[in-house]
Design an enzyme around this catalytic site. Structure first.
Site, short mmCIF file in Angstrom:
data_model
loop_
_atom_site.label_atom_id
_atom_site.label_comp_id
_atom_site.label_asym_id
_atom_site.label_seq_id
_atom_site.Cartn_x
_atom_site.Cartn_y
_atom_site.Cartn_z
N SER A 49 0.80 -1.23 0.00
CA SER A 49 0.00 0.00 0.00
C SER A 49 0.84 1.29 0.00
O SER A 49 1.63 1.50 -0.91
CB SER A 49 -0.92 -0.08 1.21
OG SER A 49 -1.84 0.95 1.23
N GLU B 128 -12.45 6.32 6.11
CA GLU B 128 -11.53 6.76 7.14
C GLU B 128 -11.05 8.15 6.70
O GLU B 128 -11.00 8.44 5.50
CB GLU B 128 -10.35 5.80 7.26
CG GLU B 128 -10.75 4.48 7.89
CD GLU B 128 -9.54 3.66 8.32
OE1 GLU B 128 -9.50 3.26 9.50
OE2 GLU B 128 -8.64 3.42 7.50
N ALA B 129 -10.65 8.96 7.69
CA ALA B 129 -10.20 10.32 7.35
C ALA B 129 -9.06 10.26 6.33
O ALA B 129 -8.92 11.15 5.49
CB ALA B 129 -9.77 11.04 8.61
N ALA C 18 -3.87 2.81 21.17
CA ALA C 18 -2.68 2.09 20.68
C ALA C 18 -2.84 1.88 19.19
O ALA C 18 -3.94 1.53 18.72
CB ALA C 18 -2.56 0.76 21.38
N ARG D 163 -1.20 6.62 19.49
CA ARG D 163 -1.47 7.84 18.75
C ARG D 163 -2.31 8.77 19.62
O ARG D 163 -3.27 8.34 20.25
CB ARG D 163 -2.23 7.55 17.46
CG ARG D 163 -1.47 6.65 16.51
CD ARG D 163 -2.08 6.69 15.10
NE ARG D 163 -1.67 5.54 14.31
CZ ARG D 163 -0.48 5.40 13.76
NH1 ARG D 163 0.44 6.33 13.90
NH2 ARG D 163 -0.18 4.33 13.06
P1 NG1 Z 1 -3.27 2.48 13.20
O1 NG1 Z 1 -1.79 2.28 13.07
O2 NG1 Z 1 -3.98 1.39 13.96
O3 NG1 Z 1 -3.60 3.85 13.69
C1 NG1 Z 1 -3.47 3.04 10.57
C2 NG1 Z 1 -4.46 4.13 10.22
C3 NG1 Z 1 -5.82 3.50 9.98
C4 NG1 Z 1 -5.75 2.37 8.95
C5 NG1 Z 1 -4.63 1.40 9.31
C6 NG1 Z 1 -4.42 0.31 8.27
C7 NG1 Z 1 -4.66 6.40 11.11
C8 NG1 Z 1 -4.73 7.26 12.33
N1 NG1 Z 1 -4.58 5.09 11.33
O4 NG1 Z 1 -3.92 2.39 11.74
O5 NG1 Z 1 -6.73 4.50 9.59
O6 NG1 Z 1 -5.62 2.88 7.66
O7 NG1 Z 1 -3.39 2.09 9.53
O8 NG1 Z 1 -3.59 0.67 7.24
O9 NG1 Z 1 -4.65 6.90 9.98
ZN ZN Z 2 -3.57 1.16 0.06
#
Ligand code: NG1
Ligand code: ZN
Length: 540
Positions: A72, A381-382, A507, A515
């Site tokens: 990705s 997702e944002a 987490a 985060r």
């Molecule tokens: P985590 O690392 O759990 O915050 C991140 C993104 C998710 C999602 C996943 C999978 C943020 C804050 N978090 O997750 O939205 O895309 O990776 O790739 O963007």
């Molecule tokens: Zn992707």
């Protein structure tokens, strides 16, 4: 179980497995994004995923399973592997445990034992048909991983087809097409051309007779999306769509996602490096496997404005809500968000559009499942990963609806074409791009008019390394901490001091860190709140 078949398969697995030995000491985990790490550490994992995909197909009476090789938005040296279930959905959660067990088996012997254990526990007949298809993105480590995957599939005696280089959502689409081919509701032609044709036809119907869509410049993150978007644009034709593709050097493998792409633009909140935008023109960035998209533009003062997943969700919800109202069909549109959705977007959806919202934990599988509960469920997702799902009953209602006037008929035709235009399996940057352009064309809007629907609250996301992220336990869709004890009360007290303040800590599921998210009425306050909440994690 036919013993000779079992013995033969196990001996093949043991034999091939010696060619794909597991690097010592590495612990693998099938997480929200499948397995994802340095490509050089994935050979044994991908071989073993081949074995698991073969079993998964057998468990589901030979339905076709997909395997996508991609990392990705990650850097070029990473790679990853994910399984796709028959309806084009993510792998069922209970199988993630088997995937992790397979990947971590220490020896060939342990691996064959795990294989047999899963087959026996789930009563899988190893002599039954197994069908797997796979594809990869443009990473340099891809071809070698394909070879490992083929060995796994061959060892497990699965039938397979190599779809070569595709975007992740294209493979999801093809999996669903194959498995619905002989049903009452075939999803489409199971080929890449079938995918392009379906989107192109739907786009032309949705935009028929509307204003010429705005010109869009797409940053393809130097990944697989570049050539695919060109192909899609060719199928649509320049009379309907005006697209420029930049950052499409797929052969310069070290440039993948480098200083460009959806993740860079969203997290840095700035333009891809080297892009010189014209004021008020529409721009978009994809990620490396083209399942995420964010939009943006600059104003007359060259100020950057981001139109992220929340803005896409709000635009789509508004458009679909209005079409439903005009058509007179009895359907409800709902939106699914995570805690990271900007507070202004939630307020706009609830107070202005009067559209219901569900909040789920982070991770698209949670959003996807929640969206399936609405007649029409919009989820993003944002960060720009998302789609719009039309339920089976909503499709039936629309298909059998008898319009009373041309206005109603028009709205129903548009809704049905939207269901074809929007990928029903997974978030798809190409399909989402067309959706946004189609809506802007209906409204005769440019990016500025879209942006004016609501104003984002300034926000800050901070990554904090802690001793043990598993000590951070949450409730209420990750919006509140239950543990460490007392921390939530402290955060609440901080938040209270800021106008429109909101902050939460969780987490990460993909990195060894927690985060911190904070938003408030002004940039200064959002930053200050983020710093104060981060400070309260010191020593934890
Ligand atoms: P985590 O690392 O759990 O915050 C991140 C993104 C998710 C999602 C996943 C999978 C943020 C804050 N978090 O997750 O939205 O895309 O990776 O790739 O963007
Ligand atoms: Zn992707």
């Amino acid at each position: 179980m036919a013993d000779s078949i079992t013995r033969q398969q196990l001996s093949q697995i043991a034999k091939f497995s010696t060619l794909h030995t597991r690097p010592e000491g590495h612990k693998y985990a099938y997480g929200t994004a499948g397995f994802r790490l340095l490509g050089s550490l994935l050979d044994s994992v991908v071989f073993r995923v081949g074995l698991l995909a073969a079993l998964r197909s057998r468990k589901l009476d030979g339905e076709t399973i997909g395997v996508m090789l991609t990392a990705s938005h990650n850097p070029p040296d990473d790679n990853g592997v994910k399984l796709i279930d028959p309806q084009g959905e993510m792998l069922e959660a209970s199988w993630e445990t088997y995937a992790t067990k397979f990947a971590n088996a220490e020896t060939d012997d342990e691996l064959t034992k795990e294989y047999l254990a899963v087959a026996e526990a789930l009563k899988i007949n190893l002599d039954s048909p197994s069908n797997v298809i796979f594809a990869r993105d443009t990473r340099a480590s891809g071809p070698a991983l394909v070879a490992a995957l083929k060995d796994g599939l061959q060892a497990a005696a699965a039938d397979y087809a190599d779809y070569r280089i595709l975007t992740t959502p294209q493979l999801h689409y093809i999996v669903k097409c194959i498995n619905t081919r002989k049903t009452a509701a075939p999803y489409g032609d199971p080929s890449e051309q079938g995918y392009f044709d379906k989107l192109a036809t739907a786009f032309k119907i949705v935009t028929k007779g509307k204003a010429k869509p705005p010109v869009v410049t797409v940053d393809a993150a130097n990944g697989v999306g570049g050539p695919k978007i060109r192909e899609l644009a060719r199928c649509i034709g320049s009379d309907y769509l005006d697209i420029n593709v930049v950052k499409d050097e797929i052969d310069a493998v070290d440039r993948l996602n480098f200083q460009c792409g959806a993740d860079f633009v969203k997290t840095q909140q700035k333009l891809p490096v080297g892009l010189e935008p014209a004021p008020f023109e529409l721009y978009a960035s994809l990620d490396g496997d083209a399942d995420r998209i964010v939009f943006y533009y600059v104003d007359e003062a060259n100020k950057f404005h981001l139109l992220d997943g929340d803005k896409i969700a709000s635009l789509a919800a508004m458009f679909i809500r209005d079409l439903i109202a005009v058509s007179g069909v009895d359907l409800q549109v709902g939106v699914v968000q995570t805690a990271y959705a900007n507070g202004s977007s939630s307020k706009y959806l609830t107070d202005i559009l009067k559209v219901p919202i569900t909040v789920t934990p982070t991770g698209v599988k949670h959003l996807h499942h929640a969206a399936q509960l609405f007649d029409v469920g919009v989820y993003f997702e944002a960060n720009g990963h998302g789609t719009v799902l039309f339920s089976n009953s909503a499709m039936k209602t629309l298909e059998s609806f008898e319009a009373q006037n041309p206005g109603q008929q028009d709205a129903v035709t548009t809704l049905l074409s939207l269901a074809a235009l929007i990928n029903q399996t997974v978030g798809d940057a190409l399909s989402d791009l067309l959706l946004v352009i189609a809506i802007l064309s209906h409204k005769a809007w440019g990016p500025n008019e879209w942006n004016l629907t609501y104003t984002d609250l300034p926000n800050r996301l901070v990554r904090v390394v802690v001793k043990d992220r598993t000590a951070f336990k949450t409730e209420d869709a990750e919006r509140r901490l239950v543990e460490p004890k007392g921390l939530q009360a402290h955060i609440d007290a901080l938040v209270k001091k800021y106008k429109s303040g909101r902050s939460f800590v969780r987490a990460s599921g993909t990195e060894d860190a927690v985060r911190v998210y904070a938003e408030a009425a002004t940039r200064l306050e959002a930053d200050e709140l983020a710093v104060k909440v981060s400070d309260s994690l010191k020593g934890l």
